[in-house]
Motif scaffolding. Sequence first.
Motif, PDB file in Angstrom:
ATOM      1  N   ALA A  51       0.845  -1.198   0.000  1.00 18.04           N
ATOM      2  CA  ALA A  51       0.000   0.000   0.000  1.00 18.04           C
ATOM      3  C   ALA A  51       0.878   1.245   0.000  1.00 18.04           C
ATOM      4  O   ALA A  51       1.915   1.302   0.665  1.00 18.04           O
ATOM      5  N   ALA A  52       0.477   2.240  -0.786  1.00 16.55           N
ATOM      6  CA  ALA A  52       1.259   3.472  -0.879  1.00 16.55           C
ATOM      7  C   ALA A  52       1.253   4.246   0.429  1.00 16.55           C
ATOM      8  O   ALA A  52       2.146   5.061   0.686  1.00 16.55           O
ATOM      9  N   GLN A  53       0.259   3.992   1.273  1.00 19.89           N
ATOM     10  CA  GLN A  53       0.115   4.718   2.531  1.00 19.89           C
ATOM     11  C   GLN A  53      -0.388   3.738   3.579  1.00 19.89           C
ATOM     12  O   GLN A  53      -1.313   2.963   3.322  1.00 19.89           O
ATOM     13  N   ALA A  54       0.199   3.752   4.759  1.00 20.24           N
ATOM     14  CA  ALA A  54      -0.212   2.820   5.807  1.00 20.24           C
ATOM     15  C   ALA A  54      -1.588   3.160   6.356  1.00 20.24           C
ATOM     16  O   ALA A  54      -2.418   2.277   6.587  1.00 20.24           O
ATOM     17  N   LYS A  55      -1.828   4.443   6.564  1.00 17.59           N
ATOM     18  CA  LYS A  55      -3.134   4.858   7.071  1.00 17.59           C
ATOM     19  C   LYS A  55      -3.400   6.307   6.705  1.00 17.59           C
ATOM     20  O   LYS A  55      -2.478   7.099   6.469  1.00 17.59           O
ATOM     21  N   ALA A  56      -4.692   6.639   6.658  1.00 17.50           N
ATOM     22  CA  ALA A  56      -5.149   8.020   6.522  1.00 17.50           C
ATOM     23  C   ALA A  56      -5.911   8.335   7.799  1.00 17.50           C
ATOM     24  O   ALA A  56      -6.890   7.669   8.120  1.00 17.50           O
ATOM     25  N   GLU A  57      -5.425   9.330   8.536  1.00 20.26           N
ATOM     26  CA  GLU A  57      -6.006   9.626   9.847  1.00 20.26           C
ATOM     27  C   GLU A  57      -5.965  11.128  10.098  1.00 20.26           C
ATOM     28  O   GLU A  57      -4.894  11.735  10.096  1.00 20.26           O
ATOM     29  N   GLU A  58      -7.140  11.728  10.298  1.00 20.97           N
ATOM     30  CA  GLU A  58      -7.222  13.158  10.575  1.00 20.97           C
ATOM     31  C   GLU A  58      -8.396  13.444  11.507  1.00 20.97           C
ATOM     32  O   GLU A  58      -9.335  12.652  11.625  1.00 20.97           O
ATOM     33  N   TRP A  59      -8.324  14.616  12.120  1.00 19.81           N
ATOM     34  CA  TRP A  59      -9.354  15.066  13.065  1.00 19.81           C
ATOM     35  C   TRP A  59      -9.610  16.536  12.771  1.00 19.81           C
ATOM     36  O   TRP A  59      -8.667  17.320  12.605  1.00 19.81           O
ATOM     37  N   ALA A  60     -10.871  16.917  12.671  1.00 17.96           N
ATOM     38  CA  ALA A  60     -11.178  18.288  12.275  1.00 17.96           C
ATOM     39  C   ALA A  60     -12.494  18.757  12.883  1.00 17.96           C
ATOM     40  O   ALA A  60     -13.328  17.953  13.314  1.00 17.96           O
ATOM     41  N   GLN A  61     -12.662  20.068  12.909  1.00 17.63           N
ATOM     42  CA  GLN A  61     -13.885  20.704  13.415  1.00 17.63           C
ATOM     43  C   GLN A  61     -14.526  21.499  12.282  1.00 17.63           C
ATOM     44  O   GLN A  61     -13.863  22.292  11.611  1.00 17.63           O
ATOM     45  N   GLY A  62     -15.822  21.271  12.078  1.00 17.10           N
ATOM     46  CA  GLY A  62     -16.544  21.977  11.029  1.00 17.10           C
ATOM     47  C   GLY A  62     -17.609  22.895  11.589  1.00 17.10           C
ATOM     48  O   GLY A  62     -18.207  22.617  12.635  1.00 17.10           O
ATOM     49  N   PHE A  63     -17.835  24.005  10.894  1.00 16.60           N
ATOM     50  CA  PHE A  63     -18.877  24.968  11.245  1.00 16.60           C
ATOM     51  C   PHE A  63     -19.706  25.245   9.991  1.00 16.60           C
ATOM     52  O   PHE A  63     -19.150  25.558   8.934  1.00 16.60           O
ATOM     53  N   MET A  64     -21.036  25.157  10.101  1.00 13.38           N
ATOM     54  CA  MET A  64     -21.929  25.416   8.976  1.00 13.38           C
ATOM     55  C   MET A  64     -23.029  26.376   9.419  1.00 13.38           C
ATOM     56  O   MET A  64     -23.922  26.007  10.188  1.00 13.38           O
ATOM     57  N   LEU A  65     -22.947  27.608   8.946  1.00 11.64           N
ATOM     58  CA  LEU A  65     -23.937  28.640   9.257  1.00 11.64           C
ATOM     59  C   LEU A  65     -24.898  28.743   8.077  1.00 11.64           C
ATOM     60  O   LEU A  65     -24.478  29.017   6.948  1.00 11.64           O
ATOM     61  N   ARG A  66     -26.181  28.524   8.333  1.00 11.77           N
ATOM     62  CA  ARG A  66     -27.186  28.550   7.276  1.00 11.77           C
ATOM     63  C   ARG A  66     -28.246  29.611   7.583  1.00 11.77           C
ATOM     64  O   ARG A  66     -28.703  29.723   8.722  1.00 11.77           O
ATOM     65  N   TYR A  67     -28.623  30.356   6.549  1.00 14.16           N
ATOM     66  CA  TYR A  67     -29.696  31.343   6.663  1.00 14.16           C
ATOM     67  C   TYR A  67     -30.673  31.141   5.515  1.00 14.16           C
ATOM     68  O   TYR A  67     -30.256  31.011   4.354  1.00 14.16           O
ATOM     69  N   LEU A 417     -27.467  24.416  16.476  1.00 13.12           N
ATOM     70  CA  LEU A 417     -28.050  25.470  17.300  1.00 13.12           C
ATOM     71  C   LEU A 417     -28.965  26.321  16.432  1.00 13.12           C
ATOM     72  O   LEU A 417     -28.531  26.910  15.430  1.00 13.12           O
ATOM     73  N   LEU A 418     -30.245  26.381  16.795  1.00  9.89           N
ATOM     74  CA  LEU A 418     -31.199  27.213  16.073  1.00  9.89           C
ATOM     75  C   LEU A 418     -31.063  28.646  16.569  1.00  9.89           C
ATOM     76  O   LEU A 418     -31.301  28.928  17.744  1.00  9.89           O
ATOM     77  N   LEU A 419     -30.647  29.534  15.694  1.00  6.93           N
ATOM     78  CA  LEU A 419     -30.406  30.929  16.074  1.00  6.93           C
ATOM     79  C   LEU A 419     -31.696  31.736  16.130  1.00  6.93           C
ATOM     80  O   LEU A 419     -31.867  32.589  16.987  1.00  6.93           O
ATOM     81  N   TRP A 420     -32.585  31.485  15.190  1.00  5.96           N
ATOM     82  CA  TRP A 420     -33.951  32.033  15.243  1.00  5.96           C
ATOM     83  C   TRP A 420     -34.827  31.312  14.246  1.00  5.96           C
ATOM     84  O   TRP A 420     -34.375  30.575  13.431  1.00  5.96           O
TER      85      TRP A 420
END
Length: 420
Positions: A51-67, A417-420
Amino acid sequence: MKLTPITSGLLLGSSAVFFTAPASAEFLQDSKASLELRNFYFNRDFRQDNAAQAKAEEWAQGFMLRYESGFTEGTVGVGLDAIGILGVKLDSSPDRAGTGLLKRDREAPNRAQDEYGEYGLTAKLRASKSTLKVGTLIPKLPVLLSSDSRLLPQTFEGGQLTSLELDGLTFDAGHLRQVNQRDSSDYQDMGITTVGMKNIRAPSTTSDAFDFANLSYKWSDNLTTGYGYGRLENFYRQHQLNLNYLLPLGAGQSLKSDLRFARSSNEGGSNIDNKSFSGMVTYTNDGHALGLGYQRMSGETGFAYVNGSDAYLLNFVQISDFGNREERSWQARYDYNFAVIGVPGLTFMTRYVTGDGVELGAGRGNGEEWERDTDIAYVIQSGPLKNLGVKWRNATLRSTNFGNDLDENRLIVSYTLLLW
């Protein structure tokens, strides 16, 4: 976000109406906004030799603001939607990048950027029971399913008309020009999926036009049928048929049938030629559900769909789509809802899919694969953390003569979280 002349004109018109106080009352009163937080840990181990890569491992935080605004009063109502999304790296390294959670650095492709994001605006017009949207779109139709299986959703730029003029009938039609993938902040021309053994060849690698139309008719509370058409310029034309039927059996029991057929043919000099059939029957008894499914590919190529999107196949699961050339696959699935024993919000799912007959070509024989998936999810039902969700997704994929052998875990914590 890149605005077309049409989009710009509609946005200017929306702004003009917004600042006319009497006309904008419904525009504001019917508006709503939310902020979704998504914490995502992804771990994929590559188990095959060399395998070209032993593992793919990441950790992330996402924010999605919708109006989403309401519509102004009058024969033709005007509105405006907006979305802002941001992904932030929490953990990654050059030898573990490539999970699809984070954008790659342009100057160092093996390294993930610290953050990435985009904003999108969508102008909308409503007349009677029909709505036209132009700008940033997240289509959820059988012919095009925007993917939301990583940190941030896949978005498209174009226009879509949705009409509900006839009772029971939903009609959608539109034209898309570009796509922003889940791990990108740049709009680009669309392409076709190349995962697996599809045997797809085309003179072009990109397309700047996807046209679609979709009809869905609800005959009764238990029966719905649909037809869809999609055309990815330079690649394929596709016709789809689907049927969903729910047969009540009394006392918390039911039998659900889900049937799907698609015919894909060449466009623009490609070699695409595929017929796909998939069907599943699911028996439900209170909190238990047991499903059995079958999927079959036939033709010179595998199933065709827009790169980065989800395929409308019943055996499109966590890792594989089981849509390779001449592949046959079977699925067994079990779901349980713990609400029946007094634990609402807790659910469990496990499934096993096995496929064979994959045409590898050039005297290589046939390929086989199997995948096992397990999901455990809990959503808090009350208190200060109400609607906080936690989901663990585990998958194992093994193949013979082609593809990767993978072990995968995803841990997702989400809160809206419902803003309004």
